[in-house]
Design an enzyme around this catalytic site. Structure first.
Site, PDB file in Angstrom:
ATOM      1  CG  HIS A  63     -28.771 -66.898  -1.746  1.00  0.00           C
ATOM      2  ND1 HIS A  63     -27.710 -67.608  -1.237  1.00  0.00           N
ATOM      3  CD2 HIS A  63     -29.706 -66.873  -0.773  1.00  0.00           C
ATOM      4  CE1 HIS A  63     -28.012 -68.005  -0.007  1.00  0.00           C
ATOM      5  NE2 HIS A  63     -29.210 -67.568   0.305  1.00  0.00           N
ATOM      6  CG  ASP A 102     -21.973 -67.370  -5.423  1.00  0.00           C
ATOM      7  OD1 ASP A 102     -23.187 -67.607  -5.582  1.00  0.00           O
ATOM      8  OD2 ASP A 102     -21.238 -68.077  -4.706  1.00  0.00           O
ATOM      9  CG  ASP A 154     -23.324 -70.945  -5.476  1.00  0.00           C
ATOM     10  OD1 ASP A 154     -24.316 -70.214  -5.603  1.00  0.00           O
ATOM     11  OD2 ASP A 154     -22.744 -71.124  -4.381  1.00  0.00           O
ATOM     12  NE  ARG A 155     -27.819 -70.618  -3.018  1.00  0.00           N
ATOM     13  CZ  ARG A 155     -28.498 -70.735  -1.883  1.00  0.00           C
ATOM     14  NH1 ARG A 155     -29.817 -70.685  -1.901  1.00  0.00           N
ATOM     15  NH2 ARG A 155     -27.861 -70.890  -0.735  1.00  0.00           N
TER      16      ARG A 155
END
Length: 541
Positions: free
Chosen positions: A112, A277, A279-280
């Site tokens: 992030h 990326d 993943d959040r």
């Protein structure tokens, strides 16, 4: 030549998600090579092994991928599976490692954090289970970086990473694959895509903000192409090396465009965002922001409505700073709930042992045992599937959840780029006073207990100490303080504030107002403003 002399660089210690530094640091002569070679050495070499490689498309990622492919070849790897253009979201990389039976993978991302020539870059190694390297491996990597004297890299022209297919590099096969297809296929196996297509066909509206980061192509393929959402549902869908100047962190501060639209009069039914990326995630309803801790609890309470989890959950896990909202759901379901340190690698052990199906962190990370990473688009699809199955909007779902389980008011306050010595001294003083806090009153709140969290892994018995400070007040309120391991400049102090209200009254307050006494008590105990001169945090989530 394949062997080059080198000497160690200071500070190549991986954090909770690999090594993150400013991009110019990684671009120094031999800096990346040293860390990659140290990683290969620490895992026993890569001779004959299969690796997955990809990243979030940030600045320097393509160049780094070429270096790593040539180093893998020189170190004797059998095959490297690379996402086209060196692109792979972190959960997609985890999936590829698992489905292709790879020995591990390298992910090029700082998650992030901002990207660009003067911003951040990162490299992390994932194990054969698809999850981040455990502490024993990251410590071995760090130890090797301090003694390295040479690295191996094939001198060869760059490989064409834009063309899908196989090519040879030395004695190694480079396989370039579609970065999206396998991941999208997996989502179609987990969720009821027929019901979701019906949802959009009936006029359900959504805004998905990919923040000029890696989830753009994935979100367009899944939401617009496979589920039939209107074209333009996904915004900021083109991954850019500098994320278009955006800070690709899906929280109310940085995803302000999404928040403004969702809180406006013409808001769509549902909003979501993902990070650099992939993943959040952040979940927003029309006029309703869902905190990550509440999102985890709602998903746990409704997972049985999703085909992939229709048989029930094995257990759940949360990071220690994450609110206890999911604990109440686990108790109602009669399943185990584990409290771990921050870092997805701790969840991996529990999932591999079959103890948990679902896990989450307050830092906008939620995931399940379908991979060994948190997964932003998976969380968005969980919410959409729950909405379709219940026939309710986000606001109704949240109101029902609070009425049943009560509400854990929760917020995180980040103080970024503090001088490291100052931050360490402040928390060191707190450590010295922890034992004497019990029974004392601050702003009308009485301290029930206080400690520095230490975790013993129930699977392998490994111990992780110094994982954050906990101050628990009578009545279920608490504050947690820890230094983040994901920054690249100075120290980031994270302060986590929580207050439980059982209901039925008091379930609809503004979170910051509800937490005001705890905020004041924290200042009285720790003295953040007094010691740092910061009157308010940089980010509030």
């Amino acid at each position: 030549m394949t062997t080059f002399p080198t000497r160690p660089f200071d500070g190549q210690k991986p954090g909770t998600s690999g090594l993150r530094k400013k991009t110019p640091v990684f671009m120094q002569l031999n800096y990346l090579e040293n860390f990659v070679q140290a990683t290969f050495d620490a895992i026993g070499g890569v001779a004959g092994k299969v690796l997955v490689l990809g990243g979030d498309g940030r600045y320097f990622g393509a160049e780094a991928a070429q270096v790593i492919v040539k180093m893998a070849a020189a170190n004797g790897a059998a095959r490297v599976i690379v996402g086209q253009g060196a692109w792979l979201s972190t959960p997609a990389a985890s999936n590829l490692i698992r489905t292709r039976g790879a020995d591990g993978g390298i992910i090029l991302s700082a998650s992030h954090n901002p990207g660009g020539p003067e911003e951040d870059f990162g490299v992390k190694y994932n194990m054969a289970n698809g999850g981040p390297a455990p502490e024993a491996v990251t410590e071995a990597i760090f130890a090797r970086t301090k003694e390295i004297t040479a690295f191996h890299k094939l001198e060869a022209p760059d490989v064409n990473l834009e063309a899908i297919g196989e090519s040879a590099l030395g004695g190694m096969v480079v396989e370039v694959v579609d970065p999206v297809e396998a991941y999208a296929d997996m989502m179609e196996e987990i969720f009821d895509f027929k019901a979701l297509r019906g949802l959009f066909h009936e006029g359900f509206t959504m805004r998905m903000d990919s923040m000029c980061a890696i989830t753009g192509p994935y979100a367009v393929e899944i939401f617009e192409n496979r589920l039939g959402a209107a074209k333009g549902t996904v915004v900021h869908e083109q991954p850019l090396p500098d994320f278009g100047g955006m800070h690709p962190d899906p929280n109310p501060t940085w995803a302000h465009e999404l928040m403004a639209e969702m809180m406006g009069d013409a808001a769509p039914d549902f909003g979501a965002a993902s990070d650099g990326d992939g993943d959040r995630n952040m979940i927003v309803g029309r006029g309703v922001y869902v905190s990550p801790s509440d999102s985890l609890a709602v998903i746990a309470a409704n997972a049985h409505l999703v085909p992939g989890y229709a048989g029930g959950l094995k257990g759940v896990a949360r990071s220690m700073p994450t609110s206890a909202a999911v604990d109440r759901v686990a108790a109602a379901l009669g399943i185990d709930c584990y409290e771990t340190p921050t870092g997805w690698k701790f969840f991996g052990n529990l999932m591999d042992a079959g103890r948990v199906s679902l896990c989450g962190e307050e830092s906008f990370g939620t995931g399940s045992d379908h991979v060994r990473e948190k997964d932003g688009l998976w969380a968005v699809l969980m919410w959409l599937n729950i909405i379709a199955a219940r026939g309710q909007g986000v606001g109704e779902i949240m109101a029902d959840h609070f009425a049943r389980f009560g509400r854990n008011y929760y917020s995180r306050h980040d103080y970024e780029a503090l001088p490291v010595d100052e931050a360490n001294a402040m928390l060191g003083d707190l450590r010295d006073r922890l034992e004497g806090l019990k029974g004392k009153s601050f702003q009308g709140l009485v301290v029930e207990s206080s400690d520095e969290f230490c975790y013993t892994d129930p699977v392998d018995g490994s111990v992780s100490a110094h994982q954050g400070f906990r101050i628990l007040f009578e009545g279920g309120s608490r504050v947690v303080l820890r230094l983040s391991g994901t920054g690249t400049e100075g120290a980031t102090l994270r302060v986590y504030l929580e207050r439980y209200v059982a209901g039925p009254e008091g379930l609809d307050e503004d979170p910051q107002a509800a937490l005001a006494p705890i905020i004041r008590a924290t200042e009285e105990i720790v003295g953040i403003a007094a010691r740092t001169g910061r009157e308010e945090p940089n980010v509030i989530t």
